[in-house]
Design a protein around this motif. Structure first.
Motif, PDB file in Angstrom:
ATOM      1  N   GLN A  93      -7.034 -65.363 -64.945  1.00 51.69           N
ATOM      2  CA  GLN A  93      -8.098 -65.001 -66.229  1.00 51.69           C
ATOM      3  C   GLN A  93      -7.409 -63.945 -67.168  1.00 51.69           C
ATOM      4  OE1 GLN A  93     -11.106 -66.174 -66.708  1.00 51.69           O
ATOM      5  NE2 GLN A  93     -11.072 -64.968 -68.672  1.00 51.69           N
ATOM      6  N   ALA A  94      -6.684 -62.967 -66.528  1.00 53.26           N
ATOM      7  CA  ALA A  94      -5.836 -62.041 -67.528  1.00 53.26           C
ATOM      8  C   ALA A  94      -4.778 -62.925 -68.547  1.00 53.26           C
ATOM      9  CB  ALA A  94      -4.967 -61.158 -66.621  1.00 53.26           C
ATOM     10  N   THR A  95      -4.149 -63.857 -68.052  1.00 54.75           N
ATOM     11  CA  THR A  95      -3.493 -64.732 -68.717  1.00 54.75           C
ATOM     12  C   THR A  95      -4.176 -65.273 -69.920  1.00 54.75           C
ATOM     13  OG1 THR A  95      -1.970 -64.971 -66.884  1.00 54.75           O
ATOM     14  CG2 THR A  95      -1.525 -66.232 -68.710  1.00 54.75           C
ATOM     15  N   ALA A  96      -5.253 -66.104 -69.379  1.00 58.68           N
ATOM     16  CA  ALA A  96      -6.229 -66.604 -70.478  1.00 58.68           C
ATOM     17  C   ALA A  96      -6.524 -65.725 -71.597  1.00 58.68           C
ATOM     18  CB  ALA A  96      -7.259 -67.425 -69.555  1.00 58.68           C
ATOM     19  N   ASP A  97      -6.951 -64.381 -71.065  1.00 61.20           N
ATOM     20  CA  ASP A  97      -7.558 -63.503 -72.008  1.00 61.20           C
ATOM     21  C   ASP A  97      -6.343 -63.013 -72.894  1.00 61.20           C
ATOM     22  OD1 ASP A  97      -9.941 -64.120 -70.943  1.00 61.20           O
ATOM     23  OD2 ASP A  97      -9.952 -61.989 -69.834  1.00 61.20           O
ATOM     24  N   GLY A  98      -5.129 -63.178 -72.677  1.00 64.66           N
ATOM     25  CA  GLY A  98      -4.047 -62.767 -73.287  1.00 64.66           C
ATOM     26  C   GLY A  98      -3.462 -61.345 -72.968  1.00 64.66           C
ATOM     27  N   ARG A  99      -3.916 -60.797 -71.731  1.00 61.16           N
ATOM     28  CA  ARG A  99      -3.601 -59.517 -71.451  1.00 61.16           C
ATOM     29  C   ARG A  99      -2.052 -59.740 -70.801  1.00 61.16           C
ATOM     30  NH1 ARG A  99      -8.190 -57.972 -67.453  1.00 61.16           N
ATOM     31  NH2 ARG A  99      -8.519 -60.354 -67.734  1.00 61.16           N
ATOM     32  N   PRO A 100      -1.422 -58.682 -70.807  1.00 58.10           N
ATOM     33  CA  PRO A 100       0.046 -58.528 -70.245  1.00 58.10           C
ATOM     34  C   PRO A 100      -0.102 -58.826 -68.677  1.00 58.10           C
ATOM     35  CG  PRO A 100      -0.445 -56.424 -70.880  1.00 58.10           C
ATOM     36  CD  PRO A 100      -1.572 -57.481 -71.316  1.00 58.10           C
ATOM     37  N   ASP A 101       1.101 -59.333 -68.325  1.00 57.44           N
ATOM     38  CA  ASP A 101       1.267 -59.375 -66.891  1.00 57.44           C
ATOM     39  C   ASP A 101       1.721 -58.086 -66.407  1.00 57.44           C
ATOM     40  OD1 ASP A 101       1.970 -60.343 -64.292  1.00 57.44           O
ATOM     41  OD2 ASP A 101       3.600 -61.716 -64.835  1.00 57.44           O
ATOM     42  N   PHE A 125      -5.653 -55.532 -48.407  1.00 54.95           N
ATOM     43  CA  PHE A 125      -4.427 -56.337 -47.504  1.00 54.95           C
ATOM     44  C   PHE A 125      -4.452 -57.678 -47.922  1.00 54.95           C
ATOM     45  CE2 PHE A 125      -3.159 -58.380 -43.695  1.00 54.95           C
ATOM     46  CZ  PHE A 125      -2.137 -57.747 -43.192  1.00 54.95           C
ATOM     47  N   PRO A 126      -3.358 -58.458 -47.953  1.00 53.51           N
ATOM     48  CA  PRO A 126      -3.304 -59.580 -48.486  1.00 53.51           C
ATOM     49  C   PRO A 126      -3.929 -60.855 -47.427  1.00 53.51           C
ATOM     50  CG  PRO A 126      -1.263 -58.902 -47.573  1.00 53.51           C
ATOM     51  CD  PRO A 126      -2.045 -57.788 -47.300  1.00 53.51           C
ATOM     52  N   THR A 127      -5.330 -60.555 -47.456  1.00 53.50           N
ATOM     53  CA  THR A 127      -5.849 -61.806 -46.737  1.00 53.50           C
ATOM     54  C   THR A 127      -5.853 -62.984 -47.533  1.00 53.50           C
ATOM     55  OG1 THR A 127      -7.926 -61.442 -47.447  1.00 53.50           O
ATOM     56  CG2 THR A 127      -7.373 -60.249 -45.438  1.00 53.50           C
ATOM     57  N   ALA A 128      -6.229 -64.261 -47.295  1.00 51.58           N
ATOM     58  CA  ALA A 128      -6.571 -65.256 -47.945  1.00 51.58           C
ATOM     59  C   ALA A 128      -7.421 -65.071 -49.039  1.00 51.58           C
ATOM     60  CB  ALA A 128      -6.865 -66.488 -47.025  1.00 51.58           C
ATOM     61  N   ALA A 129      -8.551 -64.532 -48.949  1.00 53.23           N
ATOM     62  CA  ALA A 129      -9.444 -64.220 -49.870  1.00 53.23           C
ATOM     63  C   ALA A 129      -8.844 -63.293 -50.739  1.00 53.23           C
ATOM     64  CB  ALA A 129     -10.850 -63.624 -49.242  1.00 53.23           C
ATOM     65  N   ASN A 130      -8.336 -62.359 -50.342  1.00 51.98           N
ATOM     66  CA  ASN A 130      -7.875 -61.324 -51.504  1.00 51.98           C
ATOM     67  C   ASN A 130      -6.707 -61.896 -52.136  1.00 51.98           C
ATOM     68  OD1 ASN A 130      -9.428 -59.422 -50.596  1.00 51.98           O
ATOM     69  ND2 ASN A 130      -8.051 -58.188 -49.403  1.00 51.98           N
ATOM     70  N   VAL A 131      -5.690 -62.836 -51.614  1.00 49.24           N
ATOM     71  CA  VAL A 131      -5.050 -63.610 -52.483  1.00 49.24           C
ATOM     72  C   VAL A 131      -5.263 -64.537 -53.642  1.00 49.24           C
ATOM     73  CG1 VAL A 131      -2.896 -65.015 -52.462  1.00 49.24           C
ATOM     74  CG2 VAL A 131      -3.124 -63.275 -50.825  1.00 49.24           C
ATOM     75  N   GLU A 132      -6.470 -65.202 -53.151  1.00 47.96           N
ATOM     76  CA  GLU A 132      -7.271 -65.980 -53.840  1.00 47.96           C
ATOM     77  C   GLU A 132      -7.869 -65.106 -55.191  1.00 47.96           C
ATOM     78  OE1 GLU A 132      -8.839 -69.231 -55.971  1.00 47.96           O
ATOM     79  OE2 GLU A 132      -7.194 -69.317 -54.580  1.00 47.96           O
ATOM     80  N   ARG A 133      -8.430 -64.036 -54.795  1.00 49.50           N
ATOM     81  CA  ARG A 133      -9.105 -63.119 -55.739  1.00 49.50           C
ATOM     82  C   ARG A 133      -8.051 -62.662 -56.866  1.00 49.50           C
ATOM     83  NH1 ARG A 133      -9.382 -57.805 -55.739  1.00 49.50           N
ATOM     84  NH2 ARG A 133      -8.705 -57.907 -53.578  1.00 49.50           N
ATOM     85  N   ARG A 179      -7.120 -65.778 -58.978  1.00 48.66           N
ATOM     86  CA  ARG A 179      -8.310 -65.952 -60.266  1.00 48.66           C
ATOM     87  C   ARG A 179      -8.020 -64.847 -61.239  1.00 48.66           C
ATOM     88  NH1 ARG A 179     -11.503 -66.970 -55.731  1.00 48.66           N
ATOM     89  NH2 ARG A 179     -12.448 -64.843 -56.218  1.00 48.66           N
ATOM     90  N   GLY A 180      -7.830 -63.443 -60.848  1.00 45.59           N
ATOM     91  CA  GLY A 180      -7.963 -62.403 -61.731  1.00 45.59           C
ATOM     92  C   GLY A 180      -6.572 -62.519 -62.594  1.00 45.59           C
ATOM     93  N   ASP A 181      -5.594 -62.930 -62.075  1.00 49.89           N
ATOM     94  CA  ASP A 181      -4.259 -62.934 -63.041  1.00 49.89           C
ATOM     95  C   ASP A 181      -4.532 -64.184 -63.830  1.00 49.89           C
ATOM     96  OD1 ASP A 181      -3.152 -60.895 -61.473  1.00 49.89           O
ATOM     97  OD2 ASP A 181      -1.748 -62.140 -60.344  1.00 49.89           O
TER      98      ASP A 181
END
Length: 89
Positions: A28-36, A13-21, A24-26
């Motif tokens: 990190q994925a972008t920084a690692d060069g993984r596709p969106d 569920f899109p709580t503030a904590a889940n949206v923030e998590r 951060r994951g997105d």
């Protein structure tokens, strides 16, 4: 099945904590060069398709048991099942 589905929805569920998590994951994925994930074709990744499939199963089961009106998912069940039949070959 219904309890397992509800537990998974609560986790996602899109709580503030889940949206923030997720942000951060997105990042990190972008920084690692993984596709969106949003850029993937056919409307999303495998986990989204799996969640849709499981939702359809839960809604069918609710309808079979006559619980969709009580659960407040009657309109959702009708539209989801219509969409599924339309997408089938």
């Amino acid at each position: 099945d219904v309890e397992r589905y509800i537990a998974e929805r609560k986790r996602n569920f899109p709580t503030a904590a889940n949206v923030e998590r997720k942000a951060r994951g997105d990042a990190q994925a972008t920084a690692d060069g993984r596709p969106d994930k949003k850029a993937q074709s056919n409307g999303g990744d495998e986990s989204a398709r799996e969640r849709r499939r499981r939702l359809t199963e839960v809604l069918k089961k609710q309808r079979e048991l006559g619980l969709c009106k009580l659960a407040g998912t009657e309109a959702l069940a009708a539209s989801t099942l219509r969409r599924q039949h339309k997408d089938e070959p």
